[in-house]
Design a protein around this motif. Sequence first.
Motif, PDB file in Angstrom:
ATOM      1  N   THR A  66     -40.623  26.738  37.376  1.00  0.00           N
ATOM      2  CA  THR A  66     -41.359  27.497  36.360  1.00  0.00           C
ATOM      3  C   THR A  66     -42.067  28.707  36.977  1.00  0.00           C
ATOM      4  N   HIS A  67     -42.573  28.564  38.183  1.00  0.00           N
ATOM      5  CA  HIS A  67     -43.180  29.696  38.894  1.00  0.00           C
ATOM      6  C   HIS A  67     -42.182  30.841  39.031  1.00  0.00           C
ATOM      7  N   LEU A  68     -40.981  30.528  39.467  1.00  0.00           N
ATOM      8  CA  LEU A  68     -39.969  31.562  39.675  1.00  0.00           C
ATOM      9  C   LEU A  68     -39.546  32.202  38.358  1.00  0.00           C
ATOM     10  N   LEU A  69     -39.453  31.413  37.307  1.00  0.00           N
ATOM     11  CA  LEU A  69     -39.100  31.968  35.994  1.00  0.00           C
ATOM     12  C   LEU A  69     -40.193  32.892  35.469  1.00  0.00           C
ATOM     13  N   VAL A  70     -41.441  32.495  35.634  1.00  0.00           N
ATOM     14  CA  VAL A  70     -42.552  33.343  35.200  1.00  0.00           C
ATOM     15  C   VAL A  70     -42.552  34.646  35.987  1.00  0.00           C
ATOM     16  N   ARG A  71     -42.361  34.553  37.264  1.00  0.00           N
ATOM     17  CA  ARG A  71     -42.345  35.745  38.131  1.00  0.00           C
ATOM     18  C   ARG A  71     -41.336  36.772  37.654  1.00  0.00           C
ATOM     19  N   GLN A 130     -40.352  22.561  28.417  1.00  0.00           N
ATOM     20  CA  GLN A 130     -38.910  22.540  28.222  1.00  0.00           C
ATOM     21  C   GLN A 130     -38.243  21.559  29.185  1.00  0.00           C
ATOM     22  N   ASP A 131     -37.037  21.163  28.836  1.00  0.00           N
ATOM     23  CA  ASP A 131     -36.261  20.256  29.671  1.00  0.00           C
ATOM     24  C   ASP A 131     -35.993  20.888  31.032  1.00  0.00           C
ATOM     25  N   VAL A 142     -33.718  25.025  34.931  1.00  0.00           N
ATOM     26  CA  VAL A 142     -32.945  25.320  36.140  1.00  0.00           C
ATOM     27  C   VAL A 142     -31.786  26.252  35.822  1.00  0.00           C
ATOM     28  N   GLU A 143     -31.108  26.014  34.721  1.00  0.00           N
ATOM     29  CA  GLU A 143     -29.976  26.871  34.373  1.00  0.00           C
ATOM     30  C   GLU A 143     -30.436  28.270  33.991  1.00  0.00           C
ATOM     31  N   LYS A 144     -31.629  28.395  33.424  1.00  0.00           N
ATOM     32  CA  LYS A 144     -32.190  29.723  33.165  1.00  0.00           C
ATOM     33  C   LYS A 144     -32.446  30.459  34.478  1.00  0.00           C
ATOM     34  N   LEU A 145     -32.915  29.726  35.469  1.00  0.00           N
ATOM     35  CA  LEU A 145     -33.222  30.334  36.758  1.00  0.00           C
ATOM     36  C   LEU A 145     -31.959  30.726  37.522  1.00  0.00           C
TER      37      LEU A 145
END
Length: 211
Positions: free
Chosen positions: A39-44, A73-74, A79-82
């Motif tokens: 989640t940190h990486l997605l927010v970044r 979220q699941d 992970v797939e978003k990232l």
Amino acid sequence: MRTPSLARRERHALCDLALVLGEDAPTLCSDWTAKDLVTHLLVRENNPLGAAGIAVPALSGLADGAMARLARQDFAVLVEKLRDPGLTPYALPPVELLANTMEYFVHHEDLRRGQPDWAPRDLDDKDVDAVWRAIRLGGKALVRPAGVPVEIRRTDTGATATLRRGADPVTVEGPVAEIALFLFGRRQVRDLTFGGPADRVSKLRGADLGF
């Protein structure tokens, strides 16, 4: 077919390992789990306000809130978003090289080395050189908190780089990946040796290194 960049390969490797270990797997990032790291990486990369909270400590609540919302979220979906940066500046090769090479290398290792059975990887020579270039460029900022002269020396080639000038520097010698992780404040490293005045060595090793 063009080989993906080190940043992209480390991104994919982090995602693969996260799915294998599961969302509650520990990392080297304080009390963060694998899900917190994702989640940190997605927010970044995808939330400008949250990213500001990552960069500016006084705004950390923005990052925390954005991470908490994503965490509903699941895990597999996250992970797939990232896995694919999508339409963000981070997908541009120059930006990916500068901003994500060490971000994903270090965070992949945070997940790997957070497990009790971790061992150093054998990296391709080109990847080792890419990490070396990155720490030569960014190392001055990484060692600034120690306030002592610092030189790094890679054991495979003997090449050196001065990160902070001054007489009687501390010399950090070892494999490039281990030097990089030490400079980013990680203590789960191996095969490093430290030379120079004992008080300066102690100050470097006890400093809060990294960004």
